[in-house]
Design a protein around this motif. Sequence first.
Motif, mmCIF file in Angstrom:
data_model
loop_
_atom_site.group_PDB
_atom_site.id
_atom_site.type_symbol
_atom_site.label_atom_id
_atom_site.label_comp_id
_atom_site.label_asym_id
_atom_site.label_seq_id
_atom_site.Cartn_x
_atom_site.Cartn_y
_atom_site.Cartn_z
ATOM 1 N N UNK A 104 -22.722 24.954 -6.631
ATOM 2 C CA UNK A 104 -23.863 24.456 -5.861
ATOM 3 C C UNK A 104 -25.070 24.282 -6.784
ATOM 4 N N UNK A 130 -33.690 30.443 2.936
ATOM 5 C CA UNK A 130 -32.940 30.253 1.681
ATOM 6 C C UNK A 130 -33.542 29.092 0.905
ATOM 7 N N UNK A 131 -33.221 29.001 -0.351
ATOM 8 C CA UNK A 131 -33.643 27.856 -1.152
ATOM 9 C C UNK A 131 -32.909 26.603 -0.683
ATOM 10 N N UNK A 147 -30.644 23.486 -1.193
ATOM 11 C CA UNK A 147 -29.550 23.305 -2.145
ATOM 12 C C UNK A 147 -28.258 23.028 -1.428
ATOM 13 N N UNK A 148 -27.197 22.881 -2.197
ATOM 14 C CA UNK A 148 -25.898 22.627 -1.594
ATOM 15 C C UNK A 148 -24.870 22.265 -2.647
ATOM 16 N N UNK A 149 -23.711 21.847 -2.196
ATOM 17 C CA UNK A 149 -22.621 21.575 -3.122
ATOM 18 C C UNK A 149 -22.887 20.365 -3.996
ATOM 19 N N UNK A 153 -30.794 14.906 -4.861
ATOM 20 C CA UNK A 153 -30.224 14.488 -3.580
ATOM 21 C C UNK A 153 -30.425 15.556 -2.513
ATOM 22 N N UNK A 154 -30.164 16.793 -2.847
ATOM 23 C CA UNK A 154 -30.316 17.856 -1.855
ATOM 24 C C UNK A 154 -31.770 17.966 -1.393
ATOM 25 N N UNK A 208 -32.594 17.490 2.474
ATOM 26 C CA UNK A 208 -33.053 18.647 3.241
ATOM 27 C C UNK A 208 -34.543 18.652 3.492
ATOM 28 N N UNK A 210 -24.521 18.925 4.240
ATOM 29 C CA UNK A 210 -24.113 19.264 2.885
ATOM 30 C C UNK A 210 -24.504 20.697 2.501
ATOM 31 N N UNK A 211 -25.008 21.470 3.429
ATOM 32 C CA UNK A 211 -25.316 22.873 3.131
ATOM 33 C C UNK A 211 -24.068 23.611 2.715
ATOM 34 N N UNK A 212 -24.275 24.617 1.927
ATOM 35 C CA UNK A 212 -23.170 25.470 1.522
ATOM 36 C C UNK A 212 -22.461 26.050 2.740
ATOM 37 N N UNK A 259 -14.196 20.943 0.097
ATOM 38 C CA UNK A 259 -14.752 20.049 -0.903
ATOM 39 C C UNK A 259 -13.951 20.176 -2.175
#
Lengths: 230, 230
Positions: free
Chosen positions: A16, A46-47, A49-51, A64-65, A69, B1-3, B10
């Motif tokens: 991530x 939370x911060x 973010x993501x995959x 992109x995240x 978001x 797209x969040x974790x 994925x």
Amino acid sequence: MRASSSKKEYPKPSVTVDIVLFTFAEGELRVLLIKRKREPFANHWALPGGFVNENERLEDAAARELYEEAGVKDIYLEQLYTFGDPGRDPRGWVISVAYFAIVSADQARQVHAGDDAGDAAWFNVYDLPPLAFDHERIIRYALQRLRYKLEYTGLGFLLLPESFTLSQLQAVYEIVLREKLDKRNFRKKILSMNIIEETGQMRHGDHRPARLYRFSARAIELEKARRRFP
Amino acid sequence: MRASSSKKEYPKPSVTVDIVLFTFAEGELRVLLIKRKREPFANHWALPGGFVNENERLEDAAARELYEEAGVKDIYLEQLYTFGDPGRDPRGWVISVAYFAIVSADQARQVHAGDDAGDAAWFNVYDLPPLAFDHERIIRYALQRLRYKLEYTGLGFLLLPESFTLSQLQAVYEIVLREKLDKRNFRKKILSMNIIEETGQMRHGDHRPARLYRFSARAIELEKARRRFP
DNA sequence: ACAAAAGTGTTGCCCTTACACCCATGC
DNA sequence: GCATGGGTGTAAGGGCAACACTTTTGT
């Protein structure tokens, strides 16, 4: 164990990106957080973010995240550190590449929660709610990096609106560095860096009006050159 | 797209560590390289490194790979940067967390090729053979980092044997920084840092004997404190 | 007129830089 | 005794920190 002994299938981690996005508003240094909707850490902050997607540069994934978001684009971004300690994510093996980012107070106002995320909100860095995962640690590290950047480069203005007074800029330095600075010395130092210039406008407030400055093209070029690597 | 939207599967990248291990010998700044046995890049030289295991800290993976491939242990290691550009590895999606490492000239002599790696050899950083993957870029970045470290902290001695003369230390600085330094100013500066101390011994060579120094316990403690984070 | 923030220079100190000669040894 | 690297001090200049008062506006 070389990368080339690759007929065997090794287990793979999820990767991530997490972004520590700073801005400065109302006399506070702020960080953007997203309220999680799902477990683990549902309803924790939370911060963003993501995959990371396949065929995507890490920095592009971070950008992109942030856009998905929080709706923000065209942001100062740099890689911060990669966190991969076992146990940092209760779902399993997740490695996170953390990014450090700054938006101006102008851009910060555009922030809104994206579709697939929870609420987005700005928090005073010195007064954070309980955070998901190891995100508090990541923010502490990002704050340390911000301090270095402020001392060595002239990047304080990235946190401010397009035009600003020297007193505002000094306030940024004082709050980020957590120390009081001498007004005359501060002004001398900043002006001698040749990175800001007068706009010719004045800000009218409660008292004596103050000159407005903007950061100069030169400053932007300097920073771009410095970042040309890696 | 969040974790957290994690029921869908994925695709995941492979994650490796690569280590840029520096030392200083015979008047050269050197980097350890391993000759690859397998495709891709068979018979090219590459940085030591390999896959990260599950439940392993990234830094531990770097230390393990160095031990497996080169037989060296107890090394100064710090995270450098994470490289994840698409196409950096012809086998597919591979993200590499690069580490920066230093061994003393003493330790460097213990290096031998490990069982599951090809030959290991030291190369002059300023005269490298063609390298596999994006490893040349990684080394260039590590070299930049080494220069910063040398200027800001007193870490030059990590590259040298346990005891050394001031002239040797100056040679390290000159070769890493690629500039000539003034002998008197250099000595003044280093001695005023209080990080090295005389051993009382002398080195006898071709000409007038030189005092031998070692780095002091204080220097080691200082550096440990500085690294306590993240 | 007064409260409040804006704006402005000088001095001392320290750290950095530039610079050249004698010393101790091996051969 | 000579070639070679080891070792040493000083002076000038630039950058940084400390310090207090006047100016301009809004109310």
